[in-house]
Design a protein around this motif. Structure first.
Motif, PDB file in Angstrom:
ATOM      1  N   HIS A 141      -2.527  -2.776  -3.320  1.00 31.88           N
ATOM      2  CA  HIS A 141      -2.895  -4.189  -3.424  1.00 31.88           C
ATOM      3  C   HIS A 141      -2.592  -4.915  -2.110  1.00 31.88           C
ATOM      4  O   HIS A 141      -2.180  -4.294  -1.132  1.00 31.88           O
ATOM      5  N   THR A 167       0.805  -1.219   0.000  1.00 31.29           N
ATOM      6  CA  THR A 167       0.000   0.000   0.000  1.00 31.29           C
ATOM      7  C   THR A 167       0.847   1.281   0.000  1.00 31.29           C
ATOM      8  O   THR A 167       0.728   2.104   0.912  1.00 31.29           O
ATOM      9  N   GLY A 182      -7.351  -2.518  -3.627  1.00 33.78           N
ATOM     10  CA  GLY A 182      -7.516  -1.097  -3.309  1.00 33.78           C
ATOM     11  C   GLY A 182      -7.715  -0.891  -1.814  1.00 33.78           C
ATOM     12  O   GLY A 182      -8.025  -1.835  -1.083  1.00 33.78           O
ATOM     13  N   THR A 240     -12.749  -4.696   0.367  1.00 29.84           N
ATOM     14  CA  THR A 240     -11.489  -3.980   0.170  1.00 29.84           C
ATOM     15  C   THR A 240     -10.832  -3.744   1.536  1.00 29.84           C
ATOM     16  O   THR A 240     -11.477  -3.904   2.573  1.00 29.84           O
ATOM     17  N   TRP A 264     -10.086   7.003  -1.694  1.00 28.00           N
ATOM     18  CA  TRP A 264     -10.029   5.701  -2.363  1.00 28.00           C
ATOM     19  C   TRP A 264      -8.687   5.595  -3.086  1.00 28.00           C
ATOM     20  O   TRP A 264      -8.348   6.450  -3.911  1.00 28.00           O
ATOM     21  N   CYS A 265      -7.930   4.568  -2.737  1.00 24.14           N
ATOM     22  CA  CYS A 265      -6.601   4.339  -3.334  1.00 24.14           C
ATOM     23  C   CYS A 265      -6.668   3.026  -4.123  1.00 24.14           C
ATOM     24  O   CYS A 265      -6.316   1.947  -3.596  1.00 24.14           O
ATOM     25  N   PRO A 266      -7.124   3.072  -5.371  1.00 24.38           N
ATOM     26  CA  PRO A 266      -7.347   1.830  -6.112  1.00 24.38           C
ATOM     27  C   PRO A 266      -6.062   1.117  -6.510  1.00 24.38           C
ATOM     28  O   PRO A 266      -6.078  -0.064  -6.829  1.00 24.38           O
TER      29      PRO A 266
END
Ligand code: GLY
Length: 377
Positions: free
Chosen positions: A151, A50, A94, A246, A146-148
C-alpha cells in the motif's frame, strides 16, 4: 526527584507517532526537534508501505515486522484521521515490480521465487499482462511481479496529522530546539538540556533518525549504530496523457539503478530514490537526478513531458543490518526508536504502539524483541 515526564528527541514521523500514543494515554510528553517537525527523512520519503516488494533474503524477521506493521495501518490511520481531522491519503494500490532486460527478468524471477517460498501473495505477469494493469508501461517491459498487498500513504499528510493529534492530546512540541545534551548519572537518565535550560525526565526516547548517535551525553553502550543514507527524490505532476494507477518499481539489474513511481492523490507522482553513502551531505546531484529520471523513463516513457514540481534529498537512518533499533538500552530510562532505514513510514504504527506499550508497562513487546540495540553489542 526524577520527573515522570517523557521526553522524545526527534519530531520525525517516529517521534510524533510515539508521542501521540503516549499523550493520548494521559502521559506528560515533550518532544524536541532541531528543525521543524517532520522536515528530515519523513518529508523526503515516498510513503511506500511495501513489505512484499522490498523483501530481501536474510531479512525474514524484518519482513514479519513489516507485514504486521502494514496490518496495523488501517486502524492507526482511522484513529489518526478522526483525532486530527486530517486525511493522510492512505491507498491500497499494490506495486508492479517490472523488468526490461534479460538480467532484470532473471533477477525478478529469483525474487519472485523467494516471495513464493515465503507464501507471499504475489503474481507473475507477462509484459502484456502488466500493461493491461498499467497502460503507461513501456512496450520494453518484458515481465512483472504484481504485489497487491503493498500500500501507500501520503507521508507529509501523515506528519501533519500526527503533529495535530499529538498537540490535541496535550503533548508539547519544541521545534527548532536542538537537544544539547542528555543528562545521565549513575547509568540512569535524568533529563536533557536544550536552549541552555534543563528539562528533567524519567524516560527519554531517542528518535532522532540518523542523528541519533550524535546527541552529546549518550554513553557508548547506548549509542545506536546508525548512519545517513542519502535518497534523492522528485515530485512530478501527472497529466491526462500520463497518469499511473499503481506504484511501478524498477530495479535495473545491470547498473543497480532503482526507480519507483508512486502516484498520489491530486495527481502528484513521487519518483524516488537514490541510495547513497555520502555522510551528512543532503545535496541533490545532477548524476542522482539523471539516473532516477533515466530509469523511470525506461519503464514509463510518458514521464518525459511531465512538469517537475519539486526536487528533494533526505537522509535515511541506516543501521548495520538495515533493521530498526527499538527498545531499552543499557541506560535506565533511555529507550531507542531509530534505524528505520527504508521503512520508516511503514513501521510508524508498529513502532508507536510497541514503544508506547514498553513505556506504559515496562515490558518489551514480542514484536520488537528481535530489534533491540543489544544485537550490536
Ligand atoms: N522505501 C524506499 C526508500 O527508502 O527508498
Amino acid at each position: 526527584m526524577p520527573s515522570d515526564r517523557i521526553i522524545i528527541v526527534g519530531a520525525g514521523i517516529i517521534g510524533l507517532g510515539i508521542g501521540w500514543r503516549l499523550a493520548r494515554a494521559g502521559r506528560d510528553v515533550l518532544i524536541f526537534d532541531r528543525d521543524r517537525a517532520g522536515r528530515a527523512a519523513s518529508r523526503a520519503s515516498a510513503g511506500m508501505l511495501t513489505p512484499l516488494a522490498e523483501v530481501r533474503h536474510e531479512e525474514e524477521a524484518l519482513l514479519r515486522l513489516g507485514l504486521k506493521g502494514l496490518e496495523q495501518f488501517p486502524d492507526f490511520v482511522a484513529e489518526l484521521e478522526s483525532e486530527s481531522g486530517f486525511s493522510v491519503g492512505y491507498r491500497p494500490d499494490g506495486v508492479l515490480l517490472v523488468g526490461v532486460t534479460r538480467d532484470d527478468i532473471e533477477y525478478l524471477r529469483y525474487r519472485y521465487d523467494y516471495q513464493r517460498d515465503l507464501g507471499l501473495p504475489v503474481a507473475w505477469l507477462s509484459g502484456g499482462q502488466a500493461r493491461a494493469r498499467e497502460p503507461q508501461l513501456s512496450p520494453q517491459v518484458g515481465a512483472a511481479v504484481w504485489c497487491p498487498g503493498d500500500h501507500q500513504v501520503d507521508n507529509r499528510l501523515m506528519v501533519k496529522a500526527l503533529r495535530a493529534a499529538f498537540l490535541k492530546s496535550g503533548g508539547c512540541l519544541k521545534e527548532s530546539t536542538p537537544v544539547e545534551t542528555i543528562d545521565v548519572a549513575r547509568n540512569r537518565v535524568r533529563g536533557i538540556v536544550a536552549g541552555g535550560k534543563a528539562y528533567p525526565a524519567a524516560t527519554i526516547i531517542l528518535a532522532a533518525g540518523c542523528w541519533s548517535r550524535l546527541i552529546p551525553g549518550l554513553p557508548g553502550t547506548a549509542r545506536p549504530p546508525v548512519r545517513p543514507v542519502r535518497g534523492q527524490i522528485l515530485r512530478l505532476q501527472m497529466t491526462e496523457d500520463c497518469t499511473l494507477k499503481t506504484i511501478v518499481w524498477y530495479n535495473r539489474a545491470a547498473s543497480s539503478a532503482v526507480a519507483y513511481l508512486c502516484p498520489k492523490d491530486g495527481g502528484r507522482l513521487v519518483l524516488g530514490a537514490t541510495s547513497e553513502e555520502m555522510g551528512f551531505n543532503d545535496s541533490l546531484t545532477a548524476g542522482g537526478v539523471f539516473e532516477l529520471l533515466r530509469a523511470a523513463w525506461e519503464v514509463v516513457p510518458g514521464i518525459y513531458d511531465l512538469p517537475i514540481i519539486e526536487t528533494a534529498a533526505g537522509l535515511r537512518p541506516g543501521s548495520r543490518d538495515d533493521g530498526p533499533i527499538l527498545g531499552k538500552t543499557p541506560v535506565r530510562g533511555l529507550i531507542v526508536a531509530t534505524g528505520h532505514y527504508r521503512k520508516g513510514i511503514l513501521l510508524t504504527p508498529i513502532t508507536a504502539y510497541s514503544i508506547a506499550e514498553l513505556v506504559l508497562t515496562g515490558k518489551v513487546p514480542e514484536d520488537i524483541r528481535p530489534f533491540g540495540i543489544g544485537r550490536f553489542a
